[in-house]
Write a protein that holds these residues in place. Structure first.
Motif, short mmCIF file in Angstrom:
data_model
loop_
_atom_site.label_atom_id
_atom_site.label_comp_id
_atom_site.label_asym_id
_atom_site.label_seq_id
_atom_site.Cartn_x
_atom_site.Cartn_y
_atom_site.Cartn_z
N ALA A 71 0.29 8.49 -22.98
CA ALA A 71 1.62 7.86 -22.92
C ALA A 71 2.38 8.43 -21.74
O ALA A 71 2.32 9.63 -21.47
N LYS A 72 3.08 7.54 -21.03
CA LYS A 72 3.79 7.96 -19.82
C LYS A 72 5.30 7.78 -20.03
O LYS A 72 5.73 6.78 -20.59
N ASP A 73 6.08 8.74 -19.58
CA ASP A 73 7.54 8.58 -19.58
C ASP A 73 8.01 8.47 -18.14
O ASP A 73 7.50 9.17 -17.26
N THR A 74 8.99 7.57 -17.93
CA THR A 74 9.55 7.43 -16.58
C THR A 74 11.07 7.40 -16.69
O THR A 74 11.62 7.22 -17.78
N THR A 75 11.72 7.54 -15.53
CA THR A 75 13.16 7.32 -15.50
C THR A 75 13.42 5.82 -15.70
O THR A 75 12.54 5.00 -15.48
N GLU B 93 0.85 -1.20 0.00
CA GLU B 93 0.00 0.00 0.00
C GLU B 93 0.89 1.24 0.00
O GLU B 93 1.57 1.50 0.99
N GLN B 94 0.86 1.99 -1.06
CA GLN B 94 1.60 3.26 -1.13
C GLN B 94 1.37 3.84 -2.50
O GLN B 94 0.73 3.22 -3.35
N GLY B 95 1.87 5.03 -2.77
CA GLY B 95 1.71 5.65 -4.08
C GLY B 95 2.92 6.51 -4.38
O GLY B 95 3.87 6.57 -3.60
N GLY B 96 2.87 7.19 -5.52
CA GLY B 96 3.94 8.12 -5.89
C GLY B 96 5.27 7.43 -6.11
O GLY B 96 6.32 8.05 -6.01
N SER B 97 5.23 6.13 -6.43
CA SER B 97 6.45 5.32 -6.63
C SER B 97 7.31 5.23 -5.37
O SER B 97 8.48 4.83 -5.43
N TRP B 98 6.77 5.58 -4.22
CA TRP B 98 7.52 5.51 -2.97
C TRP B 98 7.80 4.04 -2.67
O TRP B 98 6.89 3.22 -2.65
N GLY B 99 9.07 3.74 -2.43
CA GLY B 99 9.45 2.39 -2.04
C GLY B 99 9.42 1.39 -3.18
O GLY B 99 9.55 0.20 -2.94
N GLN C 53 6.97 -8.39 -8.03
CA GLN C 53 6.26 -8.55 -9.29
C GLN C 53 7.22 -8.87 -10.42
O GLN C 53 8.33 -8.33 -10.48
N GLU C 54 6.75 -9.69 -11.32
CA GLU C 54 7.47 -9.93 -12.58
C GLU C 54 7.67 -8.57 -13.27
O GLU C 54 6.75 -7.74 -13.26
N TYR C 55 8.83 -8.36 -13.84
CA TYR C 55 9.10 -7.09 -14.54
C TYR C 55 8.48 -7.14 -15.93
O TYR C 55 8.73 -8.07 -16.69
N THR D 59 -5.84 3.72 -14.47
CA THR D 59 -5.16 2.44 -14.69
C THR D 59 -3.86 2.65 -15.45
O THR D 59 -3.82 3.40 -16.42
N GLU D 60 -2.81 1.98 -14.98
CA GLU D 60 -1.51 2.08 -15.63
C GLU D 60 -1.17 0.73 -16.24
O GLU D 60 -1.35 -0.31 -15.59
N VAL D 61 -0.69 0.76 -17.50
CA VAL D 61 -0.35 -0.49 -18.19
C VAL D 61 1.02 -0.37 -18.84
O VAL D 61 1.49 0.74 -19.10
N TYR E 64 14.94 3.20 -9.82
CA TYR E 64 13.76 3.95 -9.39
C TYR E 64 13.02 4.49 -10.60
O TYR E 64 13.62 5.16 -11.44
N ARG E 65 11.73 4.20 -10.70
CA ARG E 65 10.94 4.63 -11.86
C ARG E 65 10.07 5.81 -11.46
O ARG E 65 9.01 5.63 -10.87
N ILE E 66 10.57 6.99 -11.75
CA ILE E 66 9.79 8.19 -11.43
C ILE E 66 9.15 8.67 -12.73
O ILE E 66 9.81 8.73 -13.77
N GLU E 67 7.86 9.01 -12.67
CA GLU E 67 7.21 9.53 -13.86
C GLU E 67 7.82 10.88 -14.22
O GLU E 67 7.88 11.78 -13.38
N THR E 68 8.31 11.00 -15.46
CA THR E 68 8.91 12.26 -15.88
C THR E 68 7.95 13.08 -16.73
O THR E 68 8.16 14.27 -16.92
N1 ATP Z 1 5.72 -5.09 -12.70
C1 ATP Z 1 6.31 -4.02 -13.23
N2 ATP Z 1 7.02 -4.10 -14.37
C2 ATP Z 1 7.66 -3.02 -14.88
N3 ATP Z 1 7.62 -1.80 -14.34
C3 ATP Z 1 6.91 -1.64 -13.20
C4 ATP Z 1 6.22 -2.72 -12.58
N4 ATP Z 1 5.62 -2.27 -11.47
C5 ATP Z 1 5.93 -0.96 -11.39
N5 ATP Z 1 6.71 -0.57 -12.41
C6 ATP Z 1 7.21 0.80 -12.66
O1 ATP Z 1 7.25 1.51 -11.44
C7 ATP Z 1 6.30 2.59 -11.46
C8 ATP Z 1 5.65 2.74 -10.09
O2 ATP Z 1 5.00 1.53 -9.74
P1 ATP Z 1 3.48 1.51 -9.22
O3 ATP Z 1 2.65 2.24 -10.20
O4 ATP Z 1 3.10 0.11 -8.93
O5 ATP Z 1 3.63 2.29 -7.85
P2 ATP Z 1 2.83 3.54 -7.24
O6 ATP Z 1 3.62 4.02 -6.09
O7 ATP Z 1 1.42 3.16 -7.01
O8 ATP Z 1 2.91 4.57 -8.43
P3 ATP Z 1 2.19 5.97 -8.69
O9 ATP Z 1 1.36 6.33 -7.53
O10 ATP Z 1 3.37 6.87 -8.96
O11 ATP Z 1 1.42 5.69 -9.95
C9 ATP Z 1 5.35 2.25 -12.58
O12 ATP Z 1 4.75 3.39 -13.13
C10 ATP Z 1 6.27 1.53 -13.57
O13 ATP Z 1 7.01 2.46 -14.34
#
Ligand code: ATP
Ligand code: MG
Length: 406
Positions: free
Chosen positions: A223-227, A154-160, A197-199, A271-273, A231-235
Motif C-alpha cells: 500500500a502506498k501513501d502520497t500527499t 519520460e521522467q520519474g520521482g513524480s518530477w513534473g 491522463q484521466e484522474y 507496477t503502480e495501480v 503534487y503527489r509525493i509518495e510519503t
Molecule cells: N492518472 C492518474 N490518476 C491519479 N493519480 C495519478 C495519476 N497519474 C499519476 N498519479 C499520481 O501521481 C504519482 C506520480 O505519477 P507517476 O507514477 O506517473 O510519475 P513518476 O514520476 O513515474 O513517479 P515515481 O517515479 O515517483 O513512481 C502517482 O504515484 C499517483 O499518486
C-alpha cells in the motif's frame, strides 16, 4: 548492471553477495567517480561508456560482456531499461522484448502497449504544448474531464507531475511537465511531450512482478501513501497491503499483465495501480522494468521474506526465481518531508525499538520545494507483527521527527 547508482543498486550488491555472482557496472566515468564507496568496492569491473549514445553504449557494453563472460544484464535506472533489452538481444543473454524496449521508459509508448494488451489504465492524450493541451482537455465526448493529471512522457520521482482541477492551471502544469529536456547526471535527452491522463481516484498500491522466460511471478502487494493536492509525493509504503484477499489477487494479476504488456520477459517490473472506491478493478498508473526504489526491497523482505533483488538477478541470469513468502510479518516506511524548500537547519529523528532511520540530508544542505520526491530528508522504517502496528510505529516516529528548514 546498467547504472547501479540508484536506490536499487545497494540491494543488488547484497543479492549478488548472497548468490555468489560478480557484478560489473556500465556507467559514465564521472558518474562512477561519484559512486558511494560501498558500491564502488563491490564491483568487479566497470564498462565506462556514454549511455546517452545508444550505438556507442551498445558496442562498448557488448565488447565488455564478451570479454568478461557476462551472464546476465540488469538495468537499475529506469531510463536505461531500453538499453538493457537491446543489449540482451545483441549478446543473446536473457532479457526483455527488444521490440518493446522503450515501452517501460516512455509513458506514451506504455499507454499504447497497455491499450493493445487490454490492461486497465486511465485514458490519456498527448500534448506538444499548452495550447494543444487545452484543446485536448476540452475536446467533447471522450474528454478526459477534470481533474486530470499532467506528466512528462519520460521522467520519474513524480518530477513534473501535477493534478490539475480546471483549465486555468493547465498551461502551467504542461510547462512544468515539459521542463525536463535532459535527465541528469548522464545528460540523457528526454521526450518532452506532455501526457494528459484521466484522474483515477482511490487508494494507491504497488506490486512487483518477477518474470522468468516469459512466465510472471507476482510478488506481494504494497500500500502506498502520497500527499494530496496538486503534487503527489509518495510519503510512505506499507506491506502487507491490507487489501481483502480477492482484490490483492486482482492487483497481482493486473500488475503481471502490465509487466508482460511492456515486454518484460526476463527481469522484474514495478507496477503502480489505483483502485477507485468500491471498484474491483485496479487501474495501472505505470510500470517500470526495474527493481522498485524507495527501499521497497527492504520493506517487502522485512514483511514477507521475499528477496526481490535475488529474484531479479536469478531472472536475468535465466534461472528460476524463488518468490514464495517465508514470513507473515509487516513493515512500513515513512519519508521525512519538509514543509517548504530552503536550507535544512535541523533534522532529528527519535530512536524507537522496531524502527531504524536513514537521513539523506544534513544541516546546511539545500532542500527543494516539496513538489516531487527530491525534497525528502530521510526515512524511518518500522517492522512489526501487523501492517497496522508497523504503520502506527512509523507514523509516530515521523510525527515526532523534526525537519526544520530556514
Ligand atoms: N492518472 C492518474 N490518476 C491519479 N493519480 C495519478 C495519476 N497519474 C499519476 N498519479 C499520481 O501521481 C504519482 C506520480 O505519477 P507517476 O507514477 O506517473 O510519475 P513518476 O514520476 O513515474 O513517479 P515515481 O517515479 O515517483 O513512481 C502517482 O504515484 C499517483 O499518486
Ligand atoms: Mg510512479
Amino acid at each position: 548492471m546498467i547504472e547501479p547508482m540508484g536506490n536499487a543498486g545497494r540491494f543488488l550488491v547484497e543479492a549478488a553477495g548472497r548468490l555468489g555472482v560478480r557484478l560489473y557496472a556500465a556507467t559514465h566515468k564521472d558518474v562512477h567517480d561519484g559512486y558511494p564507496h560501498r558500491l564502488r568496492d563491490a564491483l568487479s569491473g566497470v564498462c565506462a561508456t556514454d549511455l546517452t549514445d545508444t550505438a556507442r553504449a551498445l558496442a562498448d557494453m557488448e565488447a565488455f560482456c564478451r570479454r568478461h563472460a557476462v551472464a546476465g544484464i540488469a538495468a537499475c535506472f529506469e531510463l536505461f531499461t531500453p538499453l538493457a533489452a537491446l543489449l540482451a538481444e545483441r549478446t543473446g543473454l536473457p532479457g526483455n522484448d527488444p521490440r518493446l524496449a522503450h515501452a517501460p521508459r516512455n509513458k506514451i509508448l506504455m499507454g499504447e502497449a497497455f491499450a493493445r494488451a487490454g490492461v486497465p489504465a486511465p485514458r490519456w492524450a498527448v500534448a506538444h504544448d499548452p495550447d494543444e493541451a487545452l484543446q485536448v482537455a476540452r475536446a467533447g465526448p471522450g474528454a478526459l474531464g477534470w481533474p486530470l493529471v499532467v506528466k512528462p512522457a519520460e521522467q520519474g520521482g513524480s518530477w513534473g507531475v501535477s493534478v490539475v482541477d480546471g483549465p486555468d492551471r493547465l498551461a502551467d502544469a504542461v510547462r512544468a511537465a515539459q521542463r525536463y529536456t535532459r535527465a541528469e547526471p548522464h545528460g540523457l535527452p528526454l521526450d518532452t511531450r506532455a501526457l494528459l491522463q484521466e484522474y483515477v481516484p482511490g487508494r494507491e498500491y504497488s506490486c512487483d512482478t518477477v518474470v522468468a522466460d516469459g512466465v510472471a511471478h507476482p510478488l506481494p502487494v504494497v500500500a502506498k501513501d502520497t500527499t494530496d493536492g496538486t503534487y503527489r509525493i509518495e510519503t510512505g509504503h506499507t506491506c502487507p497491503s491490507g487489501l481483502p484477499g480477492p482484490l490483492e489477487e486482482e492487483v497481482r494479476r493486473v500488475a503481471a499483465r502490465a509487466a508482460l504488456a511492456v515486454g518484460v520477459r526476463n527481469g522484474i517490473a514495478h507496477t503502480e495501480v489505483k483502485i477507485p472506491p468500491g471498484a474491483r478493478t485496479p487501474y495501472v498508473i505505470e510500470t517500470g522494468a526495474r527493481l522498485p526504489g524507495d527501499n521497497l526491497c527492504e520493506v517487502v523482505e522485512a514483511a514477507t521474506g521475499v528477496d526481490e533483488a535475488v529474484a531479479h538477478l536469478r531472472a536475468v541470469l535465466g534461472t528460476a526465481p524463488d518468490t514464495a513468502p517465508t514470513r507473515t510479518d509487516a513493515a512500513a516506511i515513512r519519508f521525512l518531508l519538509p514543509e517548504r524548500g530552503g536550507v535544512l537547519r535541523r533534522l532529528d529523528v527519535p530512536g524507537e525499538p522496531g524502527t531504524h532511520a536513514e537521513l539523506y540530508l544534513k544541516p546546511g544542505d539545500a532542500v527543494p520545494e516539496p513538489a516531487d520526491s527530491a525534497c525528502r530528508a530521510g526515512h524511518v522504517l518500522a517492522r512489526a507483527a501487523t501492517a497496522g502496528e508497523a504503520r502506527r510505529l512509523a507514523d509516530r516516529v515521523a510525527a515526532r521527527s523534526r525537519v526544520e528548514v530556514g
